[in-house]
Design an enzyme around this catalytic site. Structure first.
Site, PDB file in Angstrom:
ATOM      1  N   HIS A   1       8.844   4.680  -3.083  1.00 44.50           N
ATOM      2  CA  HIS A   1       9.298   5.491  -4.302  1.00 44.50           C
ATOM      3  C   HIS A   1      10.330   6.492  -3.912  1.00 44.50           C
ATOM      4  O   HIS A   1      11.379   7.016  -4.947  1.00 44.50           O
ATOM      5  CB  HIS A   1       7.997   6.153  -4.768  1.00 44.50           C
ATOM      6  CG  HIS A   1       7.259   5.288  -5.719  1.00 44.50           C
ATOM      7  ND1 HIS A   1       7.526   4.801  -6.993  1.00 44.50           N
ATOM      8  CD2 HIS A   1       5.926   4.509  -5.326  1.00 44.50           C
ATOM      9  CE1 HIS A   1       6.467   3.870  -7.602  1.00 44.50           C
ATOM     10  NE2 HIS A   1       5.672   3.898  -6.639  1.00 44.50           N
TER      11      HIS A   1
ATOM     12  N   TRP B   1       4.901   0.609  -5.061  1.00 45.93           N
ATOM     13  CA  TRP B   1       5.299   0.705  -3.791  1.00 45.93           C
ATOM     14  C   TRP B   1       4.674   2.065  -3.137  1.00 45.93           C
ATOM     15  O   TRP B   1       4.341   2.909  -3.611  1.00 45.93           O
ATOM     16  CB  TRP B   1       6.805   1.246  -3.989  1.00 45.93           C
ATOM     17  CG  TRP B   1       7.733   0.181  -4.534  1.00 45.93           C
ATOM     18  CD1 TRP B   1       8.395   0.351  -5.683  1.00 45.93           C
ATOM     19  CD2 TRP B   1       8.131  -1.185  -3.931  1.00 45.93           C
ATOM     20  NE1 TRP B   1       9.179  -0.931  -5.937  1.00 45.93           N
ATOM     21  CE2 TRP B   1       9.024  -1.573  -4.918  1.00 45.93           C
ATOM     22  CE3 TRP B   1       8.063  -1.688  -2.706  1.00 45.93           C
ATOM     23  CZ2 TRP B   1       9.687  -2.953  -4.613  1.00 45.93           C
ATOM     24  CZ3 TRP B   1       8.626  -2.996  -2.584  1.00 45.93           C
ATOM     25  CH2 TRP B   1       9.499  -3.337  -3.473  1.00 45.93           C
TER      26      TRP B   1
ATOM     27  N   HIS C   1       3.159  -5.833  -9.127  1.00 51.63           N
ATOM     28  CA  HIS C   1       2.850  -5.095 -10.348  1.00 51.63           C
ATOM     29  C   HIS C   1       2.990  -5.777 -11.792  1.00 51.63           C
ATOM     30  O   HIS C   1       2.846  -5.184 -12.801  1.00 51.63           O
ATOM     31  CB  HIS C   1       3.579  -3.662 -10.156  1.00 51.63           C
ATOM     32  CG  HIS C   1       2.929  -2.658  -9.067  1.00 51.63           C
ATOM     33  ND1 HIS C   1       2.473  -1.584  -9.697  1.00 51.63           N
ATOM     34  CD2 HIS C   1       2.762  -2.974  -7.871  1.00 51.63           C
ATOM     35  CE1 HIS C   1       1.873  -1.102  -8.477  1.00 51.63           C
ATOM     36  NE2 HIS C   1       2.093  -1.779  -7.483  1.00 51.63           N
TER      37      HIS C   1
ATOM     38  N   ASP D   1       0.908   8.474  -8.345  1.00 54.17           N
ATOM     39  CA  ASP D   1      -0.156   7.791  -7.603  1.00 54.17           C
ATOM     40  C   ASP D   1      -0.976   8.935  -6.984  1.00 54.17           C
ATOM     41  O   ASP D   1      -2.255   8.745  -6.823  1.00 54.17           O
ATOM     42  CB  ASP D   1       0.687   7.218  -6.402  1.00 54.17           C
ATOM     43  CG  ASP D   1       1.143   5.825  -6.719  1.00 54.17           C
ATOM     44  OD1 ASP D   1       0.568   5.367  -7.825  1.00 54.17           O
ATOM     45  OD2 ASP D   1       1.898   5.421  -5.842  1.00 54.17           O
TER      46      ASP D   1
ATOM     47  N   ASP E   1       3.792  -3.251  -0.557  1.00 57.93           N
ATOM     48  CA  ASP E   1       3.878  -2.008  -1.176  1.00 57.93           C
ATOM     49  C   ASP E   1       4.557  -1.172  -0.012  1.00 57.93           C
ATOM     50  O   ASP E   1       5.493  -0.212  -0.200  1.00 57.93           O
ATOM     51  CB  ASP E   1       2.508  -1.387  -1.468  1.00 57.93           C
ATOM     52  CG  ASP E   1       2.137  -1.446  -3.073  1.00 57.93           C
ATOM     53  OD1 ASP E   1       2.934  -1.502  -3.825  1.00 57.93           O
ATOM     54  OD2 ASP E   1       0.915  -0.952  -3.193  1.00 57.93           O
TER      55      ASP E   1
ATOM     56  N   HIS F   1       8.269   7.460 -11.313  1.00 54.80           N
ATOM     57  CA  HIS F   1       7.472   6.457 -10.735  1.00 54.80           C
ATOM     58  C   HIS F   1       7.432   5.179 -11.306  1.00 54.80           C
ATOM     59  O   HIS F   1       7.344   4.182 -10.507  1.00 54.80           O
ATOM     60  CB  HIS F   1       5.888   7.391 -10.767  1.00 54.80           C
ATOM     61  CG  HIS F   1       4.956   6.329 -10.003  1.00 54.80           C
ATOM     62  ND1 HIS F   1       4.937   6.547  -8.609  1.00 54.80           N
ATOM     63  CD2 HIS F   1       4.031   5.586 -10.416  1.00 54.80           C
ATOM     64  CE1 HIS F   1       3.997   5.797  -8.205  1.00 54.80           C
ATOM     65  NE2 HIS F   1       3.398   5.000  -9.161  1.00 54.80           N
TER      66      HIS F   1
ATOM     67  N   ARG G   1      -3.574   9.745  -9.423  1.00 59.22           N
ATOM     68  CA  ARG G   1      -4.271   8.625 -10.169  1.00 59.22           C
ATOM     69  C   ARG G   1      -5.594   8.806 -10.324  1.00 59.22           C
ATOM     70  O   ARG G   1      -6.267   8.256 -11.441  1.00 59.22           O
ATOM     71  CB  ARG G   1      -3.950   7.354  -9.605  1.00 59.22           C
ATOM     72  CG  ARG G   1      -4.304   7.120  -8.183  1.00 59.22           C
ATOM     73  CD  ARG G   1      -3.983   5.906  -7.548  1.00 59.22           C
ATOM     74  NE  ARG G   1      -4.690   5.812  -6.499  1.00 59.22           N
ATOM     75  CZ  ARG G   1      -4.232   5.587  -5.121  1.00 59.22           C
ATOM     76  NH1 ARG G   1      -2.691   5.542  -4.865  1.00 59.22           N
ATOM     77  NH2 ARG G   1      -4.953   5.099  -3.992  1.00 59.22           N
TER      78      ARG G   1
ATOM     79  N   HIS H   1       0.431   1.418 -14.369  1.00 63.16           N
ATOM     80  CA  HIS H   1       1.364   1.057 -13.180  1.00 63.16           C
ATOM     81  C   HIS H   1       1.782  -0.545 -12.978  1.00 63.16           C
ATOM     82  O   HIS H   1       2.221  -0.638 -12.265  1.00 63.16           O
ATOM     83  CB  HIS H   1       0.597   1.645 -11.754  1.00 63.16           C
ATOM     84  CG  HIS H   1       0.290   3.083 -11.763  1.00 63.16           C
ATOM     85  ND1 HIS H   1       1.011   3.803 -10.945  1.00 63.16           N
ATOM     86  CD2 HIS H   1      -0.234   3.961 -12.663  1.00 63.16           C
ATOM     87  CE1 HIS H   1       0.570   4.968 -11.076  1.00 63.16           C
ATOM     88  NE2 HIS H   1      -0.290   5.384 -12.266  1.00 63.16           N
TER      89      HIS H   1
ATOM     90  N   ASP I   1       7.611   1.127  -9.927  1.00 68.87           N
ATOM     91  CA  ASP I   1       6.381   0.088  -9.982  1.00 68.87           C
ATOM     92  C   ASP I   1       7.065  -1.142 -10.776  1.00 68.87           C
ATOM     93  O   ASP I   1       6.716  -2.093 -10.409  1.00 68.87           O
ATOM     94  CB  ASP I   1       5.344   0.475 -10.911  1.00 68.87           C
ATOM     95  CG  ASP I   1       4.542   1.699 -10.046  1.00 68.87           C
ATOM     96  OD1 ASP I   1       4.627   1.865  -8.779  1.00 68.87           O
ATOM     97  OD2 ASP I   1       3.523   2.280 -10.496  1.00 68.87           O
TER      98      ASP I   1
ATOM     99  N   HIS J   1      -0.740  -7.391  -1.360  1.00 75.89           N
ATOM    100  CA  HIS J   1      -0.245  -6.373  -2.205  1.00 75.89           C
ATOM    101  C   HIS J   1       0.368  -5.218  -1.327  1.00 75.89           C
ATOM    102  O   HIS J   1       1.376  -4.816  -1.542  1.00 75.89           O
ATOM    103  CB  HIS J   1      -1.201  -5.902  -3.040  1.00 75.89           C
ATOM    104  CG  HIS J   1      -0.575  -4.841  -4.088  1.00 75.89           C
ATOM    105  ND1 HIS J   1      -0.460  -5.226  -5.442  1.00 75.89           N
ATOM    106  CD2 HIS J   1      -0.099  -3.714  -4.264  1.00 75.89           C
ATOM    107  CE1 HIS J   1       0.201  -4.396  -6.062  1.00 75.89           C
ATOM    108  NE2 HIS J   1       0.228  -3.313  -5.247  1.00 75.89           N
TER     109      HIS J   1
END
Ligand code: ADE
Ligand code: ZN
Ligand code: ZN
Length: 384
Positions: free
Chosen positions: A27, A22, A160, A75, A187, A150, A78, A88, A154, A183
């Site tokens: 989130h 997301w 995901h 994120d 998200d 987090h 990452r 994730h 996800d 996606h």
């Protein structure tokens, strides 16, 4: 099952950075809903853990401490933590929404053992349990908590939970005439539209101090009030107690695969067929597999547009993929671009909006996250 430490050593991954979760809005909304359900006695423990910031500034909490600002930490870092990128999401092999939804099929899961969001959640939860027993240090607890907040988000993002086309990252679509991908639409763009179109009356406080107390004066406040008022307190109020619960005896490793299918799997493995990995079992309080199964099924119901596999968008018609639209050197005309499917339509986005699918996922995620945190730290608060 307990996975060994340190976290980083477990999950070596080489996947290409794409969209990871997301977006920030999703989130932060999830974390804000979780904050409403935290037992007041565990808040100081959570603040202590989050306050311990080993080497980055993101954990320095703007007073009073809140889960939302750290919900996107995994994120943001990452690229520094490439080993964590596979944590994730999860990809069941042979899963191919919208026609075939397998969670998993006979061959199990893609990737490496332990390197997926289901195992990631169990692993960081067990590290936090270690910490409550004095068996893990504060730095480990700090990172594990930031990952847990987090990854629970996800887990509730349907794309995901499928590996098809990297969770829809490679599926170009249109959103109000602009090119994006499936996606990214899930998200962020669906949530952004929902935030823009919240009825004005939700800018007024609700008569629920726990809700209002967790809101942070952001652009998400009205939307969160709507999720709570229309969804959690009305539409889904009967179901909410079930959202926390896990089945008593959860099937091990390959999800709900029965004993005979496991025999067949092992036979295929012995005979050299390419097989996937297994996932660890759910526990009776933390059951990401059980929670994820109906979320994954949404990919076949509402998430993956059937048109993407039918002409003219897909289904065998070959177009030049990345054509520049110029004549080639021999003077041949440019190949046509594939048409892109518009998804901001009553048939697609309209159904998602009317059924409040996205809002339900955000609420489930927040409430389950709070459930795990209360389970972990209530024991601790009772001791001190
Ligand atoms: N990369 C590969 N599969 C993915 C997924 N389902 N979600 C996000 N990133 C991915
Ligand atoms: Zn993520
Ligand atoms: Zn994502």
């Amino acid at each position: 099952m307990r996975l060994s430490r340190p976290l980083a050593a477990l999950f070596i991954s080489s996947s290409i950075p794409a969209a990871y979760a997301w977006g920030a809005a999703g989130h932060e909304i999830i974390a804000t809903i979780a904050q409403m359900y935290l037992h007041p006695s565990i808040v100081p423990t959570i603040c202590d853990i989050l306050d311990y910031s080993p080497d980055d500034a993101t954990t320095t909490q703007p007073q009073p401490c809140h889960l939302a600002p750290i919900s996107t930490w995994a994120d943001k870092f990452r690229f520094k933590m490439r080993w964590s990128s596979a944590l994730h999401y999860v990809g069941p092999l042979d899963d191919h929404p919208s026609q075939t939804c397998l969670f998993p099929g006979e061959r199990g899961w893609a990737g490496s053992r332990g390197g997926n969001v289901l195992d990631g959640i169990k692993n960081v939860t067990s590290l936090l349990e270690d910490w409550t027993r004095g068996e893990a240090n504060d730095g480990t607890a700090n990172e594990a908590l930031k990952f847990l907040i987090h990854f629970m988000g996800d887990l509730h993002m349907p794309l995901h939970l499928t590996g098809r086309d990297r969770g829809g990252n490679s599926d170009k679509v249109l959103w109000s005439g602009r090119q994006t991908n499936l996606h990214s639409l899930w998200d962020g763009l669906l949530i952004a539209k929902a935030i823009r179109t919240v009825p004005r009356n939700y800018s007024r406080p609700l008569p629920y101090p726990d809700v209002e107390h967790a809101l942070r004066g952001t652009i998400y406040d009205s939307y969160i009030r709507r999720i709570m008022w229309e969804g959690v307190f009305q539409k889904w109020s009967d179901q909410v107690p079930e959202w926390f619960s896990c089945p008593e005896a959860t099937p091990a490793s390959a999800g709900e695969i029965g004993i005979w299918q496991q025999v067949v799997m092992n036979w295929k493995r012995l005979s050299g067929g390419k097989q996937g990995v297994e996932i660890g079992p759910d526990t009776d309080v933390v059951c990401p597999y059980h929670w994820a199964k109906p979320i994954h099924a949404l990919n076949c119901d509402v998430v993956w547009p059937k048109e993407l596999d039918e002409p003219p968008y897909g289904g065998g018609i070959k177009f030049a993929d990345e054509d520049d639209g110029e004549e080639d050197a021999a003077g041949r005309p440019p190949k046509p671009h594939p048409p892109l499917l518009e998804l901001d339509t009553p048939k697609y986005a309209g159904v998602i909006e009317d059924t409040m699918v996205v809002e339900k996922l955000l609420a489930q995620s927040g409430i389950r996250l709070a459930g795990i945190l209360n389970y972990l730290f209530l024991k601790d608060a009772a001791r001190s």
